[in-house]
Design a protein around this motif. Structure first.
Motif, PDB file in Angstrom:
ATOM      1  N   GLY A  77      22.682   9.558 -11.943  1.00 53.87           N
ATOM      2  CA  GLY A  77      21.962  10.819 -12.044  1.00 53.87           C
ATOM      3  C   GLY A  77      20.487  10.624 -12.334  1.00 53.87           C
ATOM      4  N   MET A  78      20.186   9.698 -13.249  1.00 50.30           N
ATOM      5  CA  MET A  78      18.790   9.463 -13.600  1.00 50.30           C
ATOM      6  C   MET A  78      18.038   8.825 -12.445  1.00 50.30           C
ATOM      7  SD  MET A  78      16.908  10.206 -16.126  1.00 50.30           S
ATOM      8  CE  MET A  78      15.197   9.946 -16.545  1.00 50.30           C
ATOM      9  N   SER A  79      18.721   7.949 -11.696  1.00 50.48           N
ATOM     10  CA  SER A  79      18.055   7.304 -10.560  1.00 50.48           C
ATOM     11  C   SER A  79      17.714   8.329  -9.479  1.00 50.48           C
ATOM     12  CB  SER A  79      18.925   6.189  -9.978  1.00 50.48           C
ATOM     13  OG  SER A  79      20.058   6.704  -9.315  1.00 50.48           O
ATOM     14  N   LEU A  80      18.635   9.293  -9.204  1.00 49.54           N
ATOM     15  CA  LEU A  80      18.352  10.346  -8.224  1.00 49.54           C
ATOM     16  C   LEU A  80      17.226  11.262  -8.713  1.00 49.54           C
ATOM     17  CD1 LEU A  80      21.969  11.309  -7.074  1.00 49.54           C
ATOM     18  CD2 LEU A  80      20.270   9.978  -5.802  1.00 49.54           C
ATOM     19  N   THR A  81      17.183  11.481 -10.035  1.00 54.83           N
ATOM     20  CA  THR A  81      16.090  12.275 -10.604  1.00 54.83           C
ATOM     21  C   THR A  81      14.749  11.592 -10.385  1.00 54.83           C
ATOM     22  OG1 THR A  81      17.572  13.164 -12.308  1.00 54.83           O
ATOM     23  CG2 THR A  81      15.202  13.340 -12.715  1.00 54.83           C
ATOM     24  N   VAL A  82      14.717  10.276 -10.617  1.00 57.59           N
ATOM     25  CA  VAL A  82      13.477   9.523 -10.418  1.00 57.59           C
ATOM     26  C   VAL A  82      13.045   9.558  -8.953  1.00 57.59           C
ATOM     27  CG1 VAL A  82      12.473   7.199 -10.455  1.00 57.59           C
ATOM     28  CG2 VAL A  82      13.741   8.041 -12.434  1.00 57.59           C
ATOM     29  N   TRP A  83      13.999   9.427  -8.025  1.00 57.97           N
ATOM     30  CA  TRP A  83      13.675   9.507  -6.599  1.00 57.97           C
ATOM     31  C   TRP A  83      13.043  10.852  -6.268  1.00 57.97           C
ATOM     32  CZ3 TRP A  83      13.103   5.994  -3.034  1.00 57.97           C
ATOM     33  CH2 TRP A  83      13.772   4.765  -3.142  1.00 57.97           C
ATOM     34  N   THR A  84      13.596  11.929  -6.805  1.00 59.47           N
ATOM     35  CA  THR A  84      13.071  13.268  -6.516  1.00 59.47           C
ATOM     36  C   THR A  84      11.690  13.465  -7.122  1.00 59.47           C
ATOM     37  OG1 THR A  84      15.341  14.120  -6.513  1.00 59.47           O
ATOM     38  CG2 THR A  84      13.568  15.733  -6.660  1.00 59.47           C
ATOM     39  N   VAL A  85      11.536  13.071  -8.391  1.00 54.07           N
ATOM     40  CA  VAL A  85      10.245  13.238  -9.075  1.00 54.07           C
ATOM     41  C   VAL A  85       9.167  12.403  -8.395  1.00 54.07           C
ATOM     42  CG1 VAL A  85       9.011  12.830 -11.239  1.00 54.07           C
ATOM     43  CG2 VAL A  85      11.291  13.855 -11.284  1.00 54.07           C
ATOM     44  N   CYS A  86       9.516  11.182  -7.990  1.00 51.95           N
ATOM     45  CA  CYS A  86       8.542  10.328  -7.299  1.00 51.95           C
ATOM     46  C   CYS A  86       8.107  10.953  -5.973  1.00 51.95           C
ATOM     47  CB  CYS A  86       9.125   8.941  -7.053  1.00 51.95           C
ATOM     48  SG  CYS A  86       9.212   7.897  -8.523  1.00 51.95           S
ATOM     49  N   GLY A  87       9.042  11.619  -5.288  1.00 51.59           N
ATOM     50  CA  GLY A  87       8.698  12.306  -4.041  1.00 51.59           C
ATOM     51  C   GLY A  87       7.718  13.443  -4.280  1.00 51.59           C
ATOM     52  N   ILE A  88       7.958  14.232  -5.345  1.00 49.90           N
ATOM     53  CA  ILE A  88       7.063  15.345  -5.673  1.00 49.90           C
ATOM     54  C   ILE A  88       5.693  14.826  -6.092  1.00 49.90           C
ATOM     55  CG2 ILE A  88       6.689  17.264  -7.270  1.00 49.90           C
ATOM     56  CD1 ILE A  88       9.793  17.550  -7.357  1.00 49.90           C
ATOM     57  N   LEU A  89       5.682  13.787  -6.937  1.00 48.83           N
ATOM     58  CA  LEU A  89       4.408  13.198  -7.361  1.00 48.83           C
ATOM     59  C   LEU A  89       3.635  12.628  -6.176  1.00 48.83           C
ATOM     60  CD1 LEU A  89       5.325  11.323 -10.673  1.00 48.83           C
ATOM     61  CD2 LEU A  89       3.733  13.229 -10.420  1.00 48.83           C
ATOM     62  N   SER A  90       4.347  11.983  -5.261  1.00 51.17           N
ATOM     63  CA  SER A  90       3.688  11.428  -4.074  1.00 51.17           C
ATOM     64  C   SER A  90       3.103  12.532  -3.207  1.00 51.17           C
ATOM     65  CB  SER A  90       4.677  10.583  -3.260  1.00 51.17           C
ATOM     66  OG  SER A  90       5.121   9.475  -4.010  1.00 51.17           O
ATOM     67  N   LEU A  91       3.815  13.664  -3.113  1.00 48.39           N
ATOM     68  CA  LEU A  91       3.281  14.810  -2.373  1.00 48.39           C
ATOM     69  C   LEU A  91       2.008  15.322  -3.031  1.00 48.39           C
ATOM     70  CD1 LEU A  91       3.455  16.992  -0.192  1.00 48.39           C
ATOM     71  CD2 LEU A  91       4.962  18.290  -1.723  1.00 48.39           C
ATOM     72  N   PHE A  92       1.989  15.380  -4.363  1.00 53.50           N
ATOM     73  CA  PHE A  92       0.786  15.807  -5.073  1.00 53.50           C
ATOM     74  C   PHE A  92      -0.380  14.857  -4.779  1.00 53.50           C
ATOM     75  CE2 PHE A  92       2.801  18.353  -8.836  1.00 53.50           C
ATOM     76  CZ  PHE A  92       3.242  19.300  -7.922  1.00 53.50           C
ATOM     77  N   GLY A  93      -0.101  13.560  -4.843  1.00 52.45           N
ATOM     78  CA  GLY A  93      -1.142  12.584  -4.544  1.00 52.45           C
ATOM     79  C   GLY A  93      -1.630  12.703  -3.107  1.00 52.45           C
ATOM     80  N   ALA A  94      -0.689  12.922  -2.190  1.00 57.39           N
ATOM     81  CA  ALA A  94      -1.038  13.048  -0.774  1.00 57.39           C
ATOM     82  C   ALA A  94      -1.922  14.271  -0.533  1.00 57.39           C
ATOM     83  CB  ALA A  94       0.228  13.135   0.067  1.00 57.39           C
ATOM     84  N   LEU A  95      -1.634  15.379  -1.233  1.00 51.41           N
ATOM     85  CA  LEU A  95      -2.457  16.583  -1.094  1.00 51.41           C
ATOM     86  C   LEU A  95      -3.877  16.332  -1.607  1.00 51.41           C
ATOM     87  CD1 LEU A  95       0.141  19.299  -2.220  1.00 51.41           C
ATOM     88  CD2 LEU A  95      -0.725  18.913   0.100  1.00 51.41           C
ATOM     89  N   CYS A  96      -3.991  15.569  -2.685  1.00 51.79           N
ATOM     90  CA  CYS A  96      -5.322  15.215  -3.196  1.00 51.79           C
ATOM     91  C   CYS A  96      -6.093  14.387  -2.169  1.00 51.79           C
ATOM     92  CB  CYS A  96      -5.195  14.429  -4.506  1.00 51.79           C
ATOM     93  SG  CYS A  96      -4.465  15.356  -5.865  1.00 51.79           S
ATOM     94  N   TYR A  97      -5.408  13.442  -1.541  1.00 51.15           N
ATOM     95  CA  TYR A  97      -6.072  12.616  -0.531  1.00 51.15           C
ATOM     96  C   TYR A  97      -6.396  13.430   0.717  1.00 51.15           C
ATOM     97  CZ  TYR A  97      -6.023   7.994  -2.656  1.00 51.15           C
ATOM     98  OH  TYR A  97      -6.298   6.908  -3.444  1.00 51.15           O
ATOM     99  N   ALA A  98      -5.604  14.467   0.989  1.00 50.70           N
ATOM    100  CA  ALA A  98      -5.915  15.355   2.113  1.00 50.70           C
ATOM    101  C   ALA A  98      -7.250  16.062   1.866  1.00 50.70           C
ATOM    102  CB  ALA A  98      -4.797  16.367   2.311  1.00 50.70           C
ATOM    103  N   GLU A  99      -7.467  16.504   0.622  1.00 54.04           N
ATOM    104  CA  GLU A  99      -8.762  17.126   0.299  1.00 54.04           C
ATOM    105  C   GLU A  99      -9.898  16.119   0.449  1.00 54.04           C
ATOM    106  OE1 GLU A  99     -11.180  18.855  -3.571  1.00 54.04           O
ATOM    107  OE2 GLU A  99      -9.089  19.462  -3.320  1.00 54.04           O
ATOM    108  N   LEU A 100      -9.715  14.918  -0.100  1.00 51.89           N
ATOM    109  CA  LEU A 100     -10.764  13.901  -0.018  1.00 51.89           C
ATOM    110  C   LEU A 100     -11.057  13.518   1.435  1.00 51.89           C
ATOM    111  CD1 LEU A 100      -9.606  11.677  -3.005  1.00 51.89           C
ATOM    112  CD2 LEU A 100     -11.787  12.898  -2.864  1.00 51.89           C
ATOM    113  N   GLY A 101     -10.001  13.426   2.260  1.00 53.07           N
ATOM    114  CA  GLY A 101     -10.180  13.022   3.648  1.00 53.07           C
ATOM    115  C   GLY A 101     -10.889  14.054   4.495  1.00 53.07           C
ATOM    116  N   THR A 102     -10.820  15.337   4.091  1.00 49.06           N
ATOM    117  CA  THR A 102     -11.477  16.393   4.869  1.00 49.06           C
ATOM    118  C   THR A 102     -12.898  16.665   4.397  1.00 49.06           C
ATOM    119  OG1 THR A 102     -10.448  18.055   3.427  1.00 49.06           O
ATOM    120  CG2 THR A 102      -9.331  17.557   5.507  1.00 49.06           C
TER     121      THR A 102
END
Length: 483
Positions: A77-102
């Motif tokens: 359960g904790m491993s699946l939680t980490v996978w999900t949280v890492c996906g959300i955090l990566s999306l947040f980081g990706a959105l930040c880089y989208a702003e920087l790239g534009t």
């Protein structure tokens, strides 16, 4: 203080240096390139951008990291939680880089954004540690998985010799370097094909897993959070493994100058890619646990192959081939993108001048590609896969956290900068805090590997003053640097 900008010259008829002032024609420039100039062309469409991101993210991570995350979290359960949280955090980081790239339409990714926000010293340290640690180690990790999986069908009844893995891995690394040195178009086309292969590989795991769930195979999800309690020492390493599996969302920003219509295509490519990858990763891990127990997963050296052997019989032999192609695509995308960082750093005067040269016929940054080959080989034959993963993670996430903190700083330093795509302020704040918090905890969790990474990162400071600031260098030293 910095090396003087190079005037356009042709060297031995093979390469053409960038335009005057040490810079190649900006790819977002509205003015046509002058006749005779050799530049990197805008060949990255939306579809190619998606293939670069997905093709680089889905590689070794999903087939290696499940073991590392489960080991450091202690329960399904904790491993699946980490996978999900890492996906959300990566999306947040990706959105930040989208702003920087534009708003900063230059190639170079992390290096360029740190240079814009914080100046030349931290930018030089970033490219220094990328050249010495991050890219060689990351390529070695991905390519070792490629070597293991491509040999798996030939060693069904016995253990694969480590030397055989490393030799076939060395061949794979060399092929990627040659491909990226030969043609940008062919690199992009092969990346699209390999992206298709890796999505097929993911589906080959997800579909049987869903069928297993429909049949009621849920015994490994009962008491999902029971087991060893996650510790303060283990969680940062689990997050490192998860964030490593998702890493690659930032690679399109390394080639911004080659993206068609970057204001539109960079955010679109990033958002589409991250949704596909996050859903795919979580479902893949759920599929693993429909068939493999936590204990069996920890003992498996090739999780995807173990899963396929349980459910698919003879067809399981195809799985390691798809996984190997997936890893090859990740290698190709990483080299394609990071070579542009070295290219831009050389253009700015922070690396030897030869790295900013483009092949006059092939239009590829050939020197910036092949400079990685010897360092990657050293990492390959002198490193353990999991220690390499922790070794490179410290430096990588330290600077990614710094880049996103730089986004916040630029909001106040340059409020009038055009921002076609803008994220809410809490997203970069949360993401940069998380990155820097993980980095701080990792020094406590794994002091040896992270300490080595920290020490090598600090060597960038004296290197900056030696190679960049010091003006009165001896003639032989200048010649060595290509100045």
């Amino acid at each position: 203080m910095f090396r003087k900008a190079a005037v356009p010259t042709v060297s031995n008829g093979s390469y053409l240096q960038g335009q005057a002032n040490g810079k190649l024609s900006s790819m977002d420039s509205r003015q046509p390139a002058q006749e005779g100039k050799v530049v990197l062309k805008k060949k990255v469409t939306l579809l190619r951008g998606i293939s670069i991101i997905i093709g680089t993210i889905i590689g070794a991570g999903i087939f290696i990291s499940p073991k590392g995350i489960l080991k450091n979290t202690g329960s399904v359960g904790m491993s699946l939680t980490v996978w999900t949280v890492c996906g959300i955090l990566s999306l947040f980081g990706a959105l930040c880089y989208a702003e920087l790239g534009t708003c900063i339409k230059k190639s170079g990714g992390h290096y360029t954004y740190i240079l814009e926000a914080f100046g030349p010293l931290p930018a030089f340290v970033r490219v220094w540690v990328e050249l010495l640690i991050i890219r060689p180690a990351a390529t070695a990790v991905i390519s070792l998985a490629f070597g293991r999986y491509i040999l798996e069908p030939f060693f069904i009844q016995c253990e694969i010799p480590e030397l055989a893995i490393k030799l076939i891995t060395a061949v794979g690394i060399t092929l990627v370097m040659v491909l990226n040195s030969t043609s940008v178009s062919w690199s992009a086309r092969i990346q699209m094909f390999l992206t298709f292969c890796k999505l097929v590989a993911i589906l080959i795991i997800i579909v049987p897993g869903v069928i297993q769930l429909i049949k009621g195979e849920t015994q490994h999800f009962k008491n999902a959070f029971a087991g060893n309690d996650a510790s303060v020492m283990g969680l940062p390493l689990a997050f490192y493994s998860g964030m490593y599996a998702y890493s690659g969302w930032f690679y399109l920003n390394f080639v911004t100058e080659e993206v068609e219509n970057p204001e539109k295509n960079i955010p679109l490519a990033i958002c589409i890619s991250m949704i596909i990858v996050t859903v795919g990763y979580v479902l893949t891990n759920v599929a693993y646990f429909t068939t493999i127990s936590a204990g069996e997963l920890l003992l498996s050296k090739a999780v995807a192959v173990t899963f396929a052997e349980r459910l698919m019989g003879n067809f399981s032999l195809a799985v390691p081939v798809f996984v190997a192609l997936s890893c090859f695509g990740s290698m190709n995308g990483g080299i394609f993108a990071v070579s542009r960082m070295f290219f831009v750093a050389s253009r700015e005067g922070h690396l030897p001048e030869i790295l900013s040269m483009i092949h006059v016929r092939k239009h590829t940054p050939l020197p910036a590609v092949i400079v990685l080959h010897p360092l990657t080989m050293i990492m390959l034959f002198n490193g353990d896969l999991y220690s390499l993963l922790n070794f490179l993670s410290f430096a990588r996430w330290l600077f990614i956290g710094l880049v996103v903190a730089g986004l916040i700083y630029l909001r106040y330093k340059r409020p009038d900068m055009p921002r076609p795509f803008k994220v809410p302020l809490f997203i970069p704040a949360l993401f940069s805090f998380t990155c820097l918090f993980m980095v701080a905890l990792s020094l406590y969790s794994d002091p040896v590997n992270t300490g080595i990474g920290f020490a090598i990162t600090l060597t960038g400071i004296p290197a900056y003053y030696l190679f960049i600031v010091w003006d009165n260098k001896p003639k032989w030293f200048r010649k060595l640097l290509g100045k």
